[in-house]
Motif scaffolding. Structure first.
Motif, PDB file in Angstrom:
ATOM      1  N   HIS A 120       0.844  -1.195   0.000  1.00 21.15           N
ATOM      2  CA  HIS A 120       0.000   0.000   0.000  1.00 21.15           C
ATOM      3  C   HIS A 120       0.883   1.250   0.000  1.00 21.15           C
ATOM      4  O   HIS A 120       1.870   1.328   0.728  1.00 21.15           O
ATOM      5  N   LEU A 121       0.488   2.225  -0.802  1.00 24.85           N
ATOM      6  CA  LEU A 121       1.256   3.453  -0.945  1.00 24.85           C
ATOM      7  C   LEU A 121       0.323   4.649  -0.768  1.00 24.85           C
ATOM      8  O   LEU A 121      -0.760   4.696  -1.362  1.00 24.85           O
ATOM      9  N   VAL A 122       0.730   5.602   0.080  1.00 25.54           N
ATOM     10  CA  VAL A 122      -0.033   6.824   0.304  1.00 25.54           C
ATOM     11  C   VAL A 122       0.851   8.014  -0.028  1.00 25.54           C
ATOM     12  O   VAL A 122       1.947   8.154   0.528  1.00 25.54           O
ATOM     13  N   LEU A 123       0.391   8.847  -0.939  1.00 24.94           N
ATOM     14  CA  LEU A 123       1.090  10.094  -1.252  1.00 24.94           C
ATOM     15  C   LEU A 123       0.383  11.227  -0.520  1.00 24.94           C
ATOM     16  O   LEU A 123      -0.797  11.491  -0.760  1.00 24.94           O
ATOM     17  N   CYS A 124       1.094  11.878   0.388  1.00 24.79           N
ATOM     18  CA  CYS A 124       0.542  13.016   1.119  1.00 24.79           C
ATOM     19  C   CYS A 124       1.098  14.304   0.510  1.00 24.79           C
ATOM     20  O   CYS A 124       2.309  14.556   0.574  1.00 24.79           O
ATOM     21  N   ALA A 133      -5.082  -7.634   5.896  1.00 31.90           N
ATOM     22  CA  ALA A 133      -5.138  -9.068   6.199  1.00 31.90           C
ATOM     23  C   ALA A 133      -4.856  -9.913   4.957  1.00 31.90           C
ATOM     24  O   ALA A 133      -4.178 -10.942   5.020  1.00 31.90           O
ATOM     25  N   SER A 134      -5.364  -9.486   3.810  1.00 30.87           N
ATOM     26  CA  SER A 134      -5.180 -10.267   2.590  1.00 30.87           C
ATOM     27  C   SER A 134      -3.792 -10.092   1.983  1.00 30.87           C
ATOM     28  O   SER A 134      -3.450 -10.761   1.000  1.00 30.87           O
ATOM     29  N   ASP A 135      -2.969  -9.194   2.543  1.00 31.38           N
ATOM     30  CA  ASP A 135      -1.612  -9.017   2.030  1.00 31.38           C
ATOM     31  C   ASP A 135      -0.713 -10.184   2.417  1.00 31.38           C
ATOM     32  O   ASP A 135       0.283 -10.455   1.751  1.00 31.38           O
ATOM     33  N   ARG A 136      -1.055 -10.870   3.485  1.00 35.46           N
ATOM     34  CA  ARG A 136      -0.231 -11.982   3.936  1.00 35.46           C
ATOM     35  C   ARG A 136      -0.456 -13.203   3.046  1.00 35.46           C
ATOM     36  O   ARG A 136      -1.568 -13.474   2.619  1.00 35.46           O
ATOM     37  N   ASN A 137       0.612 -13.927   2.809  1.00 33.89           N
ATOM     38  CA  ASN A 137       0.538 -15.157   2.016  1.00 33.89           C
ATOM     39  C   ASN A 137       0.058 -16.284   2.931  1.00 33.89           C
ATOM     40  O   ASN A 137       0.803 -16.776   3.781  1.00 33.89           O
ATOM     41  N   ASN A 164       6.958 -14.090  -1.647  1.00 35.01           N
ATOM     42  CA  ASN A 164       7.076 -14.203  -0.195  1.00 35.01           C
ATOM     43  C   ASN A 164       8.226 -13.311   0.271  1.00 35.01           C
ATOM     44  O   ASN A 164       9.393 -13.593   0.000  1.00 35.01           O
ATOM     45  N   ARG A 165       7.896 -12.233   0.953  1.00 37.89           N
ATOM     46  CA  ARG A 165       8.913 -11.269   1.363  1.00 37.89           C
ATOM     47  C   ARG A 165       9.850 -11.848   2.422  1.00 37.89           C
ATOM     48  O   ARG A 165      11.004 -11.432   2.526  1.00 37.89           O
TER      49      ARG A 165
END
Length: 432
Positions: free
Chosen positions: A151-155, A226-230, A406-407
């Protein structure tokens, strides 16, 4: 009963999850002020901390309390000689707990950005609305993509200094969005803020009626991780073999570690690598007693029905879903050593999950310019903060996956054998 009460009860009943996020941006884009604002708005400060900052701000004649002063302790912490130069801050809301990895904005600290983002669920990149996108903004966006931050947030910060001009915001948002399209950025959110005055931080600001998105804190509380985890590929690197030396316990043999991915349950068929021996899980123990299942990032002790020779560095997985057992690895390396560059033929210690081996650099395929994404295939070496693709050969096989899959099992570090310093961080592209 009102909907608000129901939501409050629901938030109280469910366990709080943890969001790790890294802050990034160019120098003076307002990272320190933003971190101070988040701590202030979530009431995560001690009263004496706030009083000290207010006193300093008043003595200097500042119009606003200088919340950036709250991170002065972090700078002092860095000056004490911390090895990998990332400072962490913690805060919580009723919905979620947070860990902030505060990384410096200077170009010479690219390695710190890599360290802070390597375990992050979200990266928060700040841009000064007056300056627009600069080289460092693109560099940090590329690094978050390389590190597979989901996830990326540009402020777009300091909007108060451009009169909350919608055109300025949209120009920066469009430019960044088109750049991010060249990268692998699956989830991008752009938020106009003023960290100094608190606009769009904890709540929506009336100064930006044209902005219809969430406040920053609301987004951080609700972004779905939650869905980011493998949870498909079972990977359990063994860290320690537990054999209690007690007269009362004579037949206990457990394998302790942290679940890297997948879900483990008693009764599951498993295979142990590199031996290839198979067995079943008889029980899963934790510090609080047995559990019916284990998933990342739980730390557990796994017991098997068969007595198999297992030691630190081995991996428990599924019989038909195993990582590569490989001594030849291709990887992207971020070089972190300022005393000596990475050269072909150099030897290092490689630390991958719980396994340690020696490795030699067999080839440098190219050095990557993170600003232009140009590949220099004639580069003879990698210097400090440079990134390139290399070929490695290890003395013992690594039990590895591609980093994009898998990071945990796709990442590693290189260690200088003479000084024991971490000199590189790697992301596996191919293992064979």
């Amino acid at each position: 009963m009102s909907q608000a009460v129901l939501e409050s009860d629901e938030a109280t009943a469910r366990p709080m999850d943890l969001l790790r996020f890294a802050t990034a941006g160019s120098v003076d884009d307002g990272k320190s002020t933003l971190i101070g604002r988040l701590l202030y708005d979530t009431k995560s400060l001690f009263s004496d901390q706030l009083e000290a900052v207010e006193a300093v701000s008043a003595a200097r004649g500042d119009e606003y309390t200088n919340l950036a002063l709250l991170t002065d302790g972090l700078r002092a912490e860095r000056e004490q000689g911390i090895t990998i130069d990332v400072a962490y801050r913690y805060f919580a809301t009723p919905r979620r707990k947070f860990i902030i990895a505060d990384t410096p904005g200077h170009i010479q600290y690219t390695r710190n950005m890599v360290t802070g983002a390597s375990t992050a669920d979200l990266a928060l990149i700040l841009v000064d609305a007056r300056k627009g996108l600069v080289e460092q903004s693109r560099r940090h966006a590329f690094l978050t993509s390389l590190l597979r931050v989901p996830h990326l947030v540009l402020c777009v910060n300091k909007m108060d200094l451009v009169g909350w001009d919608r055109g300025v915001y949209e120009k920066i948002a469009d430019e960044f969005t088109s750049f991010a399209a060249k990268l692998d950025a699956p989830d991008l959110t752009v938020i106009p803020i003023s960290a100094l005055e608190g606009d769009n931080i904890a709540s929506r600001s009336e100064r930006s009626p044209w902005y219809e998105g969430p406040s920053l804190l609301h987004h951080l509380e609700h972004v779905h991780i939650a869905s980011d985890r493998n949870l498909v590929d079972v990977r359990f690197p063994v860290q320690y073999v537990i054999r209690p030396q007690s007269k009362d316990v004579t037949d206990y043999r457990g394998y302790a570690g942290q679940v890297a991915s997948g879900v483990l349950k008693p009764g599951d068929d498993v295979m142990v690598l590199p031996s290839g021996m198979t067995s079943k899980i008889s029980a899963i123990d934790t510090a609080d007693g047995p559990v019916d299942e284990a998933f990342p990032p739980m730390s557990v002790t796994v017991r098997l029905t068969d007595e198999i020779d297992i030691s630190r560095g081995d991996m428990i997985c599924r019989p038909h879903n195993a990582p590569a057992v490989a001594q030849d690895v291709e990887a992207m390396i971020c070089w972190m050593d300022e005393t000596a560059p990475l050269r072909v033929g150099a030897k290092y210690t490689i630390k991958h999950t719980t396994r340690t081996a020696r490795t030699v650099v067999r080839g440098l395929q190219y050095r990557l310019d993170v600003n232009t994404l140009h590949r220099d295939e004639d580069a003879p070496q990698l210097g400090l903060n440079e990134i390139g693709r290399v070929k490695l050969r290890t003395t013992v096989p690594l039990l590895a996956d591609e980093y994009r899959r898998n990071r945990t099992t796709g990442g590693f570090i290189l260690i200088d054998e003479a000084t024991n310093r971490t000199v590189g961080a790697g992301m596996i592209i191919e293992a064979q």
